[in-house]
Enzyme design. Structure first.
Site, short mmCIF file in Angstrom:
data_model
loop_
_atom_site.label_atom_id
_atom_site.label_comp_id
_atom_site.label_asym_id
_atom_site.label_seq_id
_atom_site.Cartn_x
_atom_site.Cartn_y
_atom_site.Cartn_z
N ASN A 16 72.24 35.82 63.15
CA ASN A 16 71.58 36.76 63.93
C ASN A 16 72.61 37.74 64.74
O ASN A 16 73.84 37.29 64.54
CB ASN A 16 70.87 35.78 65.10
CG ASN A 16 69.61 36.60 65.66
OD1 ASN A 16 69.59 37.89 65.49
ND2 ASN A 16 68.60 35.79 66.56
N HIS B 159 61.95 41.55 63.32
CA HIS B 159 63.46 41.30 63.42
C HIS B 159 64.31 41.14 62.26
O HIS B 159 63.83 40.45 61.18
CB HIS B 159 63.87 39.93 64.49
CG HIS B 159 64.93 39.92 65.01
ND1 HIS B 159 65.96 40.93 65.67
CD2 HIS B 159 66.13 39.00 64.75
CE1 HIS B 159 67.11 40.32 65.66
NE2 HIS B 159 67.15 39.13 65.23
N CYS C 106 69.03 45.78 65.00
CA CYS C 106 69.27 44.50 64.35
C CYS C 106 69.04 44.80 63.00
O CYS C 106 70.02 44.37 62.03
CB CYS C 106 67.94 43.47 64.57
SG CYS C 106 66.24 44.20 64.35
#
Length: 352
Positions: free
Chosen positions: A313, A293, A159
């Site tokens: 995302n 994250h 990520c």
């Protein structure tokens, strides 16, 4: 191979289905189920099969399918109970609906860190937008053409690379007028201070792009695994940045002032079940501020009196609002909803 009727009997004998006949007003196309689907084991199995087809799910054995069905059923009941609470958001049957929360956390969130001790320390005086106090009521960098399509990191803890690349794509568009899809895989392979699919740093990945530039994703495509760095073997020009800076922590005004000028790399706590199963609306938790994250802030706005930040995302377009989440701002917590104001960075290119 077992038939669906035999699966139904196995599950029916092994579990006791608790029927929830709530009056959820959620649209089927929003949450992915109707109240009728909760009335029998047969309807649940039909729903599971259609969900599997939609999300291209294939299981190795009948035992695995039964196990995944049981998790799917439990998640569905959690979704339905949550959706009855008149929240500002909906949960739904996204691609993570067959994962327990522990499984989800192990695969999709984990180690991310804001600082690397070998790099320069940044203080608030270095903040480019410290004098910005008059910014628009809303901005959406997608509408301005500075955001590439939603991508999918897969079962790789990369990520951090997706967040960094999205900000570089954004500033490159803002400065040069060219929107290019850049290579997350190059960062996964070549940022030697980060850990590939096991997590990484915002700072070192931005520093890598400043030092070396980064190829397009067409030249260096994403593979969801870490390999030997092949950047020197790849042809074609690279996109570079001049450097990067940090947004002062825990300050919404500074955060919005920066975001009004460009997309930001941010960290959030995303390991909770509501975040996992988020479908639409303005998300206000529950979530904490233990950052696990990396995402990209690409705008902010207001809907029905609710102020929010738009985050991009890296879990594909079937999660959330086509891959995005609206995250509540003005939460009463200086760290922001899910800790969104704690660790934010932005690249700069040709200006400071």
């Amino acid at each position: 191979m077992a038939t669906m009727s035999s699966i139904s009997k196995i599950i029916f004998l092994a579990t006791c289905l608790i029927i929830h006949m709530g009056l959820s007003s959620a649209d089927f196309y929003t949450v992915g189920y109707s109240q009728d689907d909760l009335t029998s084991i047969e309807r649940l199995i039909q729903l599971f099969d259609s969900w599997m087809l939609k999300h291209n799910k294939i299981y190795e054995s009948i035992d695995e399918k039964i196990y995944r069905f049981e998790i799917f059923r439990d998640n569905l009941m959690y979704i339905d109970e949550t959706n009855k609470k008149n929240n500002s958001y909906w949960l739904g049957l996204n691609g993570f609906a067959d994962l327990s929360n522990d499984e989800f956390k192990k695969k999709y969130v984990g180690f991310v860190a804001e600082d690397f001790t070998g790099l320069e320390h940044f203080d608030n005086e270095d903040f480019t937008y410290k004098h910005v106090t008059n910014y628009p009521q809303s901005i959406d960098w997608r509408a301005k053409g500075a955001v590439t399509p939603v991508k999918n990191q897969g079962a790789c803890g990369s990520c951090w690379a997706f967040s960094t690349i999205a900000t570089v794509e954004g500033i490159n568009k803002i400065v040069t007028g060219n929107l290019l899809e850049l290579s997350e895989q190059e960062l996964v392979d070549c940022d030697k201070h980060s850990y590939g699919c096991k997590g990484g740093y915002q700072t070192t990945s931005l520093q890598y792009v400043a030092n070396n530039g980064v190829h397009t994703s067409k030249v260096y495509p994403y593979q969801a695994k870490q390999y030997k760095c092949r950047a020197t073997d790849k042809p074609g020009p690279k996109v570079k940045i001049t450097g990067y800076k940090r947004v002062p922590s825990n300050c919404e005004t500074s955060f919005l002032g920066a975001l009004a000028n460009q997309p930001l790399s941010v960290l959030v706590e995303a390991g909770g079940k509501p975040f996992q199963l988020y479908k639409s609306g303005v998300f206000d938790g529950p979530c904490g501020t233990k950052l696990d994250h990396a995402v990209t802030a690409v705008g902010y706005g207001t809907s029905d009196g609710k102020n929010y930040i738009i985050i991009k995302n890296s879990w594909g377009p079937n999660w959330g609002e086509k891959g995005y989440m609206r995250l509540k701002r003005q939460s009463g917590n200086s760290q922001g909803t899910c800790g969104v104001y704690k660790s934010s960075y932005y690249p700069f290119k040709g200006f400071a």
